[in-house]
Design a protein around this motif. Structure first.
Motif, mmCIF file in Angstrom:
data_model
loop_
_atom_site.group_PDB
_atom_site.id
_atom_site.type_symbol
_atom_site.label_atom_id
_atom_site.label_comp_id
_atom_site.label_asym_id
_atom_site.label_seq_id
_atom_site.Cartn_x
_atom_site.Cartn_y
_atom_site.Cartn_z
ATOM 1 N N PHE A 164 30.484 79.750 -7.185
ATOM 2 C CA PHE A 164 29.459 80.257 -6.110
ATOM 3 C C PHE A 164 28.691 78.944 -5.741
ATOM 4 C CE2 PHE A 164 29.868 85.190 -7.183
ATOM 5 C CZ PHE A 164 31.065 85.101 -6.788
ATOM 6 N N ILE A 165 28.308 78.541 -6.761
ATOM 7 C CA ILE A 165 27.141 77.337 -6.574
ATOM 8 C C ILE A 165 28.027 76.194 -5.786
ATOM 9 C CG2 ILE A 165 25.605 75.697 -7.581
ATOM 10 C CD1 ILE A 165 24.887 77.736 -9.630
ATOM 11 N N GLU A 166 29.136 75.967 -6.385
ATOM 12 C CA GLU A 166 29.599 74.914 -5.868
ATOM 13 C C GLU A 166 30.211 75.102 -4.380
ATOM 14 O OE1 GLU A 166 34.320 73.549 -6.144
ATOM 15 O OE2 GLU A 166 33.107 73.260 -8.125
ATOM 16 N N ASN A 167 30.339 76.474 -3.938
ATOM 17 C CA ASN A 167 30.757 76.630 -2.568
ATOM 18 C C ASN A 167 29.448 76.907 -1.652
ATOM 19 O OD1 ASN A 167 33.831 77.017 -1.977
ATOM 20 N ND2 ASN A 167 33.643 77.584 -4.060
ATOM 21 N N LYS A 168 28.494 76.656 -2.337
ATOM 22 C CA LYS A 168 26.847 77.062 -1.560
ATOM 23 C C LYS A 168 26.984 78.328 -1.295
ATOM 24 C CE LYS A 168 26.608 72.472 0.268
ATOM 25 N NZ LYS A 168 27.438 71.842 -0.256
ATOM 26 N N SER B 82 26.133 88.966 -25.363
ATOM 27 C CA SER B 82 24.772 88.216 -25.591
ATOM 28 C C SER B 82 24.587 86.675 -25.246
ATOM 29 C CB SER B 82 24.290 88.493 -27.030
ATOM 30 O OG SER B 82 25.166 87.749 -27.976
ATOM 31 N N GLU B 83 25.816 86.185 -25.302
ATOM 32 C CA GLU B 83 25.835 84.828 -24.774
ATOM 33 C C GLU B 83 25.502 84.332 -23.377
ATOM 34 O OE1 GLU B 83 28.425 81.866 -27.380
ATOM 35 O OE2 GLU B 83 29.656 83.719 -26.891
ATOM 36 N N VAL B 84 25.532 85.519 -22.628
ATOM 37 C CA VAL B 84 25.413 85.202 -21.213
ATOM 38 C C VAL B 84 24.196 84.295 -20.645
ATOM 39 C CG1 VAL B 84 24.408 86.620 -18.796
ATOM 40 C CG2 VAL B 84 26.516 87.411 -20.270
ATOM 41 N N PRO B 85 22.849 84.320 -21.306
ATOM 42 C CA PRO B 85 21.778 83.513 -20.820
ATOM 43 C C PRO B 85 22.115 82.130 -20.976
ATOM 44 C CG PRO B 85 20.906 85.461 -21.902
ATOM 45 C CD PRO B 85 22.156 85.551 -22.068
ATOM 46 N N LYS B 86 22.883 81.911 -22.285
ATOM 47 C CA LYS B 86 23.525 80.537 -22.477
ATOM 48 C C LYS B 86 24.484 80.159 -21.388
ATOM 49 C CE LYS B 86 26.355 79.484 -25.636
ATOM 50 N NZ LYS B 86 26.892 79.449 -27.265
ATOM 51 N N PHE B 87 25.468 81.116 -20.853
ATOM 52 C CA PHE B 87 26.368 80.542 -19.862
ATOM 53 C C PHE B 87 25.727 80.230 -18.857
ATOM 54 C CE2 PHE B 87 29.405 83.828 -21.907
ATOM 55 C CZ PHE B 87 29.516 83.099 -22.987
ATOM 56 N N ILE B 88 24.487 80.995 -18.437
ATOM 57 C CA ILE B 88 23.663 80.649 -17.035
ATOM 58 C C ILE B 88 23.142 79.205 -17.384
ATOM 59 C CG2 ILE B 88 21.766 81.505 -15.700
ATOM 60 C CD1 ILE B 88 22.324 84.391 -16.366
ATOM 61 N N ALA B 89 22.432 79.121 -18.387
ATOM 62 C CA ALA B 89 21.704 77.769 -18.596
ATOM 63 C C ALA B 89 22.745 76.479 -18.532
ATOM 64 C CB ALA B 89 21.139 77.590 -19.968
ATOM 65 N N SER C 102 22.569 73.680 -15.682
ATOM 66 C CA SER C 102 22.365 72.466 -16.297
ATOM 67 C C SER C 102 23.007 71.384 -15.589
ATOM 68 C CB SER C 102 22.412 72.409 -17.530
ATOM 69 O OG SER C 102 23.672 72.406 -18.173
ATOM 70 N N ILE C 103 24.307 71.978 -15.123
ATOM 71 C CA ILE C 103 25.470 70.982 -14.505
ATOM 72 C C ILE C 103 24.782 70.688 -13.065
ATOM 73 C CG2 ILE C 103 27.755 70.796 -13.375
ATOM 74 C CD1 ILE C 103 28.493 72.626 -15.709
ATOM 75 N N TRP C 104 24.155 71.645 -12.351
ATOM 76 C CA TRP C 104 23.704 71.645 -10.990
ATOM 77 C C TRP C 104 22.201 70.953 -10.761
ATOM 78 C CZ3 TRP C 104 27.233 71.331 -7.384
ATOM 79 C CH2 TRP C 104 28.644 71.900 -7.685
ATOM 80 N N GLY C 105 21.688 70.662 -12.145
ATOM 81 C CA GLY C 105 20.357 70.349 -12.007
ATOM 82 C C GLY C 105 19.149 71.311 -11.823
ATOM 83 N N TYR C 106 19.331 72.390 -11.905
ATOM 84 C CA TYR C 106 18.254 73.266 -11.757
ATOM 85 C C TYR C 106 17.307 73.487 -13.199
ATOM 86 C CZ TYR C 106 20.655 74.950 -7.512
ATOM 87 O OH TYR C 106 21.235 74.781 -6.466
ATOM 88 N N SER C 107 16.714 72.522 -13.601
ATOM 89 C CA SER C 107 16.067 72.426 -14.805
ATOM 90 C C SER C 107 15.201 73.479 -15.073
ATOM 91 C CB SER C 107 15.255 70.832 -14.650
ATOM 92 O OG SER C 107 15.939 69.881 -14.708
ATOM 93 N N ALA C 108 14.342 73.826 -14.275
ATOM 94 C CA ALA C 108 13.370 74.819 -14.372
ATOM 95 C C ALA C 108 13.933 76.140 -15.036
ATOM 96 C CB ALA C 108 12.384 75.069 -13.117
ATOM 97 N N LEU C 109 15.120 76.642 -14.242
ATOM 98 C CA LEU C 109 15.972 77.770 -14.572
ATOM 99 C C LEU C 109 16.556 77.489 -15.825
ATOM 100 C CD1 LEU C 109 17.043 78.968 -11.114
ATOM 101 C CD2 LEU C 109 15.612 80.156 -12.521
ATOM 102 N N ALA D 166 17.820 64.680 -18.776
ATOM 103 C CA ALA D 166 17.968 64.231 -17.199
ATOM 104 C C ALA D 166 16.346 64.168 -16.541
ATOM 105 C CB ALA D 166 18.808 65.461 -16.823
ATOM 106 N N GLU D 167 15.425 64.976 -17.124
ATOM 107 C CA GLU D 167 14.070 64.947 -16.500
ATOM 108 C C GLU D 167 13.399 63.657 -16.926
ATOM 109 O OE1 GLU D 167 12.489 69.244 -16.231
ATOM 110 O OE2 GLU D 167 13.311 69.025 -17.954
ATOM 111 N N GLU D 168 13.955 63.073 -17.936
ATOM 112 C CA GLU D 168 13.328 61.710 -18.507
ATOM 113 C C GLU D 168 12.112 62.261 -19.356
ATOM 114 O OE1 GLU D 168 12.522 58.916 -15.491
ATOM 115 O OE2 GLU D 168 14.496 58.743 -15.099
ATOM 116 N N LYS D 169 12.239 63.467 -20.043
ATOM 117 C CA LYS D 169 11.258 63.943 -20.928
ATOM 118 C C LYS D 169 11.826 63.505 -22.406
ATOM 119 C CE LYS D 169 9.451 67.278 -17.859
ATOM 120 N NZ LYS D 169 9.185 68.685 -17.595
ATOM 121 N N TYR D 170 11.808 62.367 -22.900
ATOM 122 C CA TYR D 170 12.527 61.976 -24.028
ATOM 123 C C TYR D 170 12.034 62.556 -25.348
ATOM 124 C CZ TYR D 170 14.051 58.812 -20.426
ATOM 125 O OH TYR D 170 14.510 58.178 -19.400
ATOM 126 N N ASN D 171 10.695 62.685 -25.410
ATOM 127 C CA ASN D 171 10.054 63.349 -26.570
ATOM 128 C C ASN D 171 10.667 64.710 -26.875
ATOM 129 O OD1 ASN D 171 8.777 61.165 -28.041
ATOM 130 N ND2 ASN D 171 7.562 61.277 -26.272
#
Length: 204
Positions: free
Chosen positions: A96-100, A120-127, A131-138, A166-171
């Protein structure tokens, strides 16, 4: 079924030529695949008609019909099975994301509590997909939800670490990696990332 036909259909699918792929799948009685092509072509009615033709629905077809109900804002009745969610949730969200098809992706994400009842792993699947698409906050939002469900899943800590990197927040990335290795000391990708961060000079 001719293998050359199916190979060409897969080629068309991978190149988002969904109408061509659908025609070949229909000609080879591959109704789930044909319905999926209709869905990704934004033709919900066609997808439904094709999937409803399946006399003995496979788990994939059942999953597709559940997704159609969500996209059409129908009330939730029966949820998918554990393995259905494991097999298909990330595939659909990613495509869905790939096809906009962002509204559809939002609908699936917003229904996460419904799917979490089955797996129960669904939130992890979403994350992981986000993460692949760069939606860091989500990613961070759903990482926190996932950790509340099962803190001792090393993968969610690693997904969050990669996002911080990816956000350059290394610590913050380093802290997540250390947490990953507390949970799973032998987690090889985390060991490699920890070594990289320690040798990079970015970690205080």
């Amino acid at each position: 079924m001719r293998n050359t036909d199916i190979d060409f259909a897969k080629f068309c699918f991978e190149n988002r030529q969904y109408d061509k792929a659908k025609e070949i799948f229909l000609n080879n009685d591959m109704l789930y695949e044909a319905g999926f092509c209709s869905l990704l072509s934004k033709n919900l009615n066609s997808a439904k008609l094709i999937w409803k033709e399946v006399k003995d629905p496979c788990p994939a077809t059942g999953w597709g019909l559940i997704i159609l109900d969500i996209l059409e804002n129908k009330p939730f009745v029966k949820g998918p099975g554990y393995f259905q969610t494991r097999a298909f949730f990330e595939v659909y969200l990613n495509l869905f994301i790939e096809n906009k098809l962002y509204d559809w992706a939002d609908s699936v994400i917003e229904s996460y509590k419904f799917f979490t009842r089955s797996n129960s792993e669904v939130p992890k699947f979403i994350a992981r997909v986000l993460s692949i698409w760069g939606y860091s906050a989500l990613v961070h939002e759903f990482s926190e939800i996932s950790k509340k469900i099962c803190y001792f899943d090393p993968e969610i800590h690693f997904i969050e670490a990669e996002t911080y990197l990816a956000e350059e927040k290394y610590n913050q990335a380093y802290d997540c990696i250390k947490e990953t290795l507390k949970v799973a000391p032998g987690y090889y990708p985390a060991k490699k990332l920890k070594e990289m961060l320690e040798n990079s000079g970015f970690v205080l």
